[in-house]
Motif scaffolding. Sequence first.
Motif, PDB file in Angstrom:
ATOM      1  N   ASP A   3      -8.901  11.286  57.587  1.00 30.93           N
ATOM      2  CA  ASP A   3      -8.968  11.339  59.042  1.00 30.93           C
ATOM      3  C   ASP A   3     -10.102  10.442  59.542  1.00 30.93           C
ATOM      4  O   ASP A   3     -11.150  10.335  58.911  1.00 30.93           O
ATOM      5  CB  ASP A   3      -9.217  12.772  59.516  1.00 30.93           C
ATOM      6  CG  ASP A   3      -8.011  13.671  59.307  1.00 30.93           C
ATOM      7  OD1 ASP A   3      -6.943  13.179  58.907  1.00 30.93           O
ATOM      8  OD2 ASP A   3      -8.153  14.882  59.554  1.00 30.93           O
ATOM      9  N   LYS A   4      -9.876   9.792  60.684  1.00 34.15           N
ATOM     10  CA  LYS A   4     -10.892   8.939  61.288  1.00 34.15           C
ATOM     11  C   LYS A   4     -11.194   9.462  62.683  1.00 34.15           C
ATOM     12  O   LYS A   4     -10.291   9.880  63.405  1.00 34.15           O
ATOM     13  CB  LYS A   4     -10.386   7.502  61.428  1.00 34.15           C
ATOM     14  CG  LYS A   4     -10.153   6.785  60.132  1.00 34.15           C
ATOM     15  CD  LYS A   4      -9.703   5.363  60.416  1.00 34.15           C
ATOM     16  CE  LYS A   4      -9.431   4.613  59.134  1.00 34.15           C
ATOM     17  NZ  LYS A   4      -8.992   3.228  59.409  1.00 34.15           N
ATOM     18  N   THR A   5     -12.449   9.420  63.059  1.00 30.54           N
ATOM     19  CA  THR A   5     -12.839   9.779  64.413  1.00 30.54           C
ATOM     20  C   THR A   5     -12.985   8.487  65.207  1.00 30.54           C
ATOM     21  O   THR A   5     -13.748   7.599  64.834  1.00 30.54           O
ATOM     22  CB  THR A   5     -14.167  10.555  64.414  1.00 30.54           C
ATOM     23  OG1 THR A   5     -14.003  11.733  63.620  1.00 30.54           O
ATOM     24  CG2 THR A   5     -14.565  10.955  65.824  1.00 30.54           C
ATOM     25  N   GLU A  14     -14.308  11.435  71.933  1.00 28.88           N
ATOM     26  CA  GLU A  14     -13.901  11.219  70.554  1.00 28.88           C
ATOM     27  C   GLU A  14     -12.589  11.945  70.292  1.00 28.88           C
ATOM     28  O   GLU A  14     -12.333  12.998  70.870  1.00 28.88           O
ATOM     29  CB  GLU A  14     -14.965  11.743  69.595  1.00 28.88           C
ATOM     30  CG  GLU A  14     -16.230  10.925  69.585  1.00 28.88           C
ATOM     31  CD  GLU A  14     -17.218  11.393  68.526  1.00 28.88           C
ATOM     32  OE1 GLU A  14     -17.026  12.486  67.955  1.00 28.88           O
ATOM     33  OE2 GLU A  14     -18.190  10.657  68.282  1.00 28.88           O
ATOM     34  N   VAL A  16      -9.479  12.483  66.889  1.00 31.93           N
ATOM     35  CA  VAL A  16      -9.232  12.296  65.465  1.00 31.93           C
ATOM     36  C   VAL A  16      -7.906  11.578  65.265  1.00 31.93           C
ATOM     37  O   VAL A  16      -6.877  11.980  65.814  1.00 31.93           O
ATOM     38  CB  VAL A  16      -9.228  13.657  64.731  1.00 31.93           C
ATOM     39  CG1 VAL A  16      -8.906  13.466  63.262  1.00 31.93           C
ATOM     40  CG2 VAL A  16     -10.568  14.352  64.891  1.00 31.93           C
ATOM     41  N   CYS A  37      -7.029   8.418  73.522  1.00 34.15           N
ATOM     42  CA  CYS A  37      -6.725   9.765  73.033  1.00 34.15           C
ATOM     43  C   CYS A  37      -5.326  10.158  73.514  1.00 34.15           C
ATOM     44  O   CYS A  37      -4.734   9.475  74.366  1.00 34.15           O
ATOM     45  CB  CYS A  37      -7.781  10.762  73.527  1.00 34.15           C
ATOM     46  SG  CYS A  37      -7.798  10.999  75.315  1.00 34.15           S
TER      47      CYS A  37
END
Length: 51
Positions: A3-5, A14, A16, A37
């Motif tokens: 997973d990347k933020t 932010e 994910v 997002c």
Amino acid sequence: MSDKTLVCRDCGQEFVFTTGEQEFYKEKGFTNEPTRCAACRKAKKEQNNRR
């Protein structure tokens, strides 16, 4: 993969970018990571559909 933020370019929050989403992007041939997002992507899509 993990997973990347990432940071939304519209609201600055932010979010994910999950492993599953990364695999989906790769499968579809997308080369760029998402820049918005989920909420901002939805709002942008609705805005584009109104025109």
